[in-house]
Design a protein around this motif. Structure first.
Motif, PDB file in Angstrom:
ATOM      1  N   LEU A 241       0.844  -1.194   0.000  1.00 40.96           N
ATOM      2  CA  LEU A 241       0.000   0.000   0.000  1.00 40.96           C
ATOM      3  C   LEU A 241       0.879   1.243   0.000  1.00 40.96           C
ATOM      4  N   LEU A 242       0.492   2.234  -0.773  1.00 46.43           N
ATOM      5  CA  LEU A 242       1.159   3.536  -0.775  1.00 46.43           C
ATOM      6  C   LEU A 242       2.666   3.410  -0.996  1.00 46.43           C
ATOM      7  N   GLY A 243       3.051   2.415  -1.788  1.00 43.59           N
ATOM      8  CA  GLY A 243       4.465   2.202  -2.060  1.00 43.59           C
ATOM      9  C   GLY A 243       5.223   1.530  -0.945  1.00 43.59           C
ATOM     10  N   LEU A 244       4.525   1.134   0.125  1.00 48.36           N
ATOM     11  CA  LEU A 244       5.165   0.492   1.264  1.00 48.36           C
ATOM     12  C   LEU A 244       5.255  -1.015   1.056  1.00 48.36           C
ATOM     13  N   PRO A 245       6.338  -1.643   1.510  1.00 43.25           N
ATOM     14  CA  PRO A 245       6.454  -3.098   1.371  1.00 43.25           C
ATOM     15  C   PRO A 245       5.585  -3.817   2.382  1.00 43.25           C
ATOM     16  N   ARG A 246       5.259  -5.054   2.071  1.00 42.13           N
ATOM     17  CA  ARG A 246       4.539  -5.948   2.975  1.00 42.13           C
ATOM     18  C   ARG A 246       5.325  -7.255   3.039  1.00 42.13           C
ATOM     19  N   VAL A 247       5.408  -7.856   4.229  1.00 41.69           N
ATOM     20  CA  VAL A 247       6.252  -9.048   4.367  1.00 41.69           C
ATOM     21  C   VAL A 247       5.556 -10.218   5.049  1.00 41.69           C
ATOM     22  N   LEU A 248       4.255 -10.076   5.409  1.00 41.61           N
ATOM     23  CA  LEU A 248       3.514 -11.187   6.006  1.00 41.61           C
ATOM     24  C   LEU A 248       2.132 -11.271   5.360  1.00 41.61           C
ATOM     25  N   SER A 249       2.126 -11.595   4.071  1.00 41.99           N
ATOM     26  CA  SER A 249       0.886 -11.633   3.300  1.00 41.99           C
ATOM     27  C   SER A 249       0.545 -13.017   2.772  1.00 41.99           C
ATOM     28  N   THR A 250       1.504 -13.923   2.774  1.00 46.60           N
ATOM     29  CA  THR A 250       1.311 -15.260   2.202  1.00 46.60           C
ATOM     30  C   THR A 250       1.969 -16.308   3.098  1.00 46.60           C
ATOM     31  N   CYS A 271      -4.875 -14.778  10.919  1.00 48.20           N
ATOM     32  CA  CYS A 271      -6.068 -13.950  10.739  1.00 48.20           C
ATOM     33  C   CYS A 271      -6.738 -14.315   9.418  1.00 48.20           C
ATOM     34  N   THR A 272      -7.896 -14.934   9.507  1.00 47.52           N
ATOM     35  CA  THR A 272      -8.580 -15.397   8.298  1.00 47.52           C
ATOM     36  C   THR A 272      -9.145 -14.240   7.477  1.00 47.52           C
ATOM     37  N   GLY A 273      -9.336 -13.084   8.101  1.00 47.37           N
ATOM     38  CA  GLY A 273      -9.811 -11.928   7.346  1.00 47.37           C
ATOM     39  C   GLY A 273      -8.698 -11.291   6.552  1.00 47.37           C
ATOM     40  N   SER A 274      -7.554 -11.061   7.202  1.00 56.49           N
ATOM     41  CA  SER A 274      -6.419 -10.453   6.507  1.00 56.49           C
ATOM     42  C   SER A 274      -5.938 -11.350   5.370  1.00 56.49           C
ATOM     43  N   LEU A 275      -5.617 -12.597   5.700  1.00 57.94           N
ATOM     44  CA  LEU A 275      -5.097 -13.505   4.683  1.00 57.94           C
ATOM     45  C   LEU A 275      -6.164 -13.870   3.661  1.00 57.94           C
ATOM     46  N   GLY A 276      -7.443 -13.858   4.077  1.00 55.42           N
ATOM     47  CA  GLY A 276      -8.524 -14.234   3.174  1.00 55.42           C
ATOM     48  C   GLY A 276      -8.854 -13.201   2.119  1.00 55.42           C
ATOM     49  N   ALA A 277      -8.294 -12.008   2.232  1.00 56.28           N
ATOM     50  CA  ALA A 277      -8.514 -11.004   1.189  1.00 56.28           C
ATOM     51  C   ALA A 277      -7.759 -11.335  -0.090  1.00 56.28           C
ATOM     52  N   ARG A 278      -6.829 -12.275  -0.019  1.00 52.18           N
ATOM     53  CA  ARG A 278      -6.118 -12.760  -1.219  1.00 52.18           C
ATOM     54  C   ARG A 278      -6.746 -14.073  -1.663  1.00 52.18           C
ATOM     55  N   SER A 279      -7.186 -14.122  -2.900  1.00 49.49           N
ATOM     56  CA  SER A 279      -7.813 -15.342  -3.407  1.00 49.49           C
ATOM     57  C   SER A 279      -6.806 -16.474  -3.576  1.00 49.49           C
TER      58      SER A 279
END
Length: 398
Positions: A241-250, A271-279
């Protein structure tokens, strides 16, 4: 599972007694008033414990000890902040609290464009509208090079959406995106957010992951020595988001961090909501593979409104979104049985009904967005019903 309830302290309009009546058996809370980077004291911890006990429950899990931006960027007083984090762990252990949830999301914690979006049946839910977000990024925040992060069709849709936005709508999105972690007083104005983003110039995903591993290499051994468990919450939403890196998405993200600091104290908040936003995240399968290190489960559901990644989504009813919650709970119950058979002291997994739609009297209570009384009560009842059925001696899982 151990059913607990998020409580934001005396400011929370949903009380501890409300949580007890909803069926919760314990409380997850934090000392939101203590400045980030400052060690928690035993006195302040015990004050919160007394506040929770006055409502009839116990403070059982921390969410969270904030990880400062200095730690994430390894600038300024970051080493002193890590020492304060360790001291907070020691004081929590002294008070008898053994599990701490935290996150490593840069600048923004969970991010939504609408905190009280009205659903078809009149309930209110949190929502991430991708077009609104891009309109904010490009036309309100005016982040340099923002347009390079999005395809042309999305940029066109965002331009049209921005042209139709009223000043009130623009102000609301700016507040929602820049809001701090629930329960805290943190938050960003447009100018402050732009300044905060510059701290991550030159920090990509690999460097941020290295900083997370450095942090865990310091704090996880302390937690292990205290028989404590740390559990990292995933990115929300689980993409940059906003050019920021993410490191706990998968799952792959988690595996890298768990293997780098291979201690039981270094664990997962699933978190099933956070991780569940990725199909592309298969949640039941992820639980089975990450299971030994899952110390905390946030059970909530989201409905993805658009295809692809990133996407628009909203917080659905607990059994109403894209996630197969029965399969998720079955995987968690199976892991608890495996741990118990193995003789693990920590065989019971903490769970809380995460988020929830505002329904009935929630609509006028004015609680923290995403944390209503009745919406979470309904979710906990549904989730607990699934767990009881799956755990039944005669009819449940073998």
């Amino acid at each position: 599972m151990r059913h607990i309830w998020r409580w934001f302290g005396p400011i929370d309009k949903v009380t501890v007694q409300d949580a007890a009546q909803a069926g919760a058996r314990g409380i997850v809370s934090a000392l939101h008033h203590v400045p980030t980077g400052t060690a928690w004291t035993l006195d302040e911890i015990q004050k919160r414990q007394a506040e929770v006990r006055a409502g009839g429950l116990e403070w059982e899990l921390v969410e969270s000890i904030p990880v400062s931006e200095s730690i994430k960027t390894q600038t300024g007083d970051w080493k002193a902040h890590i020492e304060a984090w360790k001291e907070s762990l020691r004081q929590l252990a002294e008070a008898g609290i053994s599990t701490v949830c935290y996150n490593f999301m840069p600048v923004l914690d969970w991010t939504r464009t609408d905190l009280r979006w009205e659903t078809d049946d009149g309930a209110r839910a949190m929502r991430f509208d991708l077009v609104d977000f891009v309109a904010f990024d490009v036309h309100v925040l005016k982040r340099p090079s923002a347009a390079e992060d999005y395809p042309a069709a999305l940029l066109d849709a965002a331009k049209q959406r921005f042209a139709e936005m009223s000043p009130d709508k623009i102000a609301a999105i700016s507040r929602n995106v820049g809001a701090g972690l629930p329960g805290s007083s943190d938050g960003y104005s447009i100018d402050e957010l732009n300044v905060a983003l510059t701290r991550y110039d030159g920090i990509g995903a690999e460097k941020l992951r290295a900083h997370l591993i450095d942090f865990l290499a310091e704090v996880a051994p302390v937690a292990e020595s205290l028989n404590m468990r740390l559990c990292a919450h995933g990115d929300d939403p689980p993409w940059p988001l906003l050019g920021l890196p993410r490191v706990l998405s998968t799952e792959a993200d988690y595996v890298k961090v768990l293997e780098a600091v291979d201690l039981n104290a270094n664990g997962v908040t699933f978190c099933t909501g956070s991780l569940g936003a990725r199909s592309d995240n298969d949640l039941p399968a992820m639980i089975k593979r990450l299971a030994p290190r899952i110390h905390f489960a946030h059970l909530r559901n989201v409905t993805r409104e658009t295809d692809g990644l990133p996407c628009s989504f909203f917080e659905a009813q607990h059994l109403g979104g894209n996630t197969d919650m029965v399969a998720v709970i079955a995987a968690l119950v199976s892991e608890e049985r495996r741990r118990k058979a193995e003789g693990r002291e920590d065989h019971v997994i903490f769970m809380r009904p995460d988020h929830g739609q505002e329904i009935l009297e929630d609509l006028t209570r004015g609680a923290q967005p995403g944390y209503p009384a009745i919406g979470r009560l309904k979710g906990l009842a549904e989730l607990r019903g699934i767990e009881q059925a799956l755990s039944h001696a005669e009819y449940g899982l073998n």
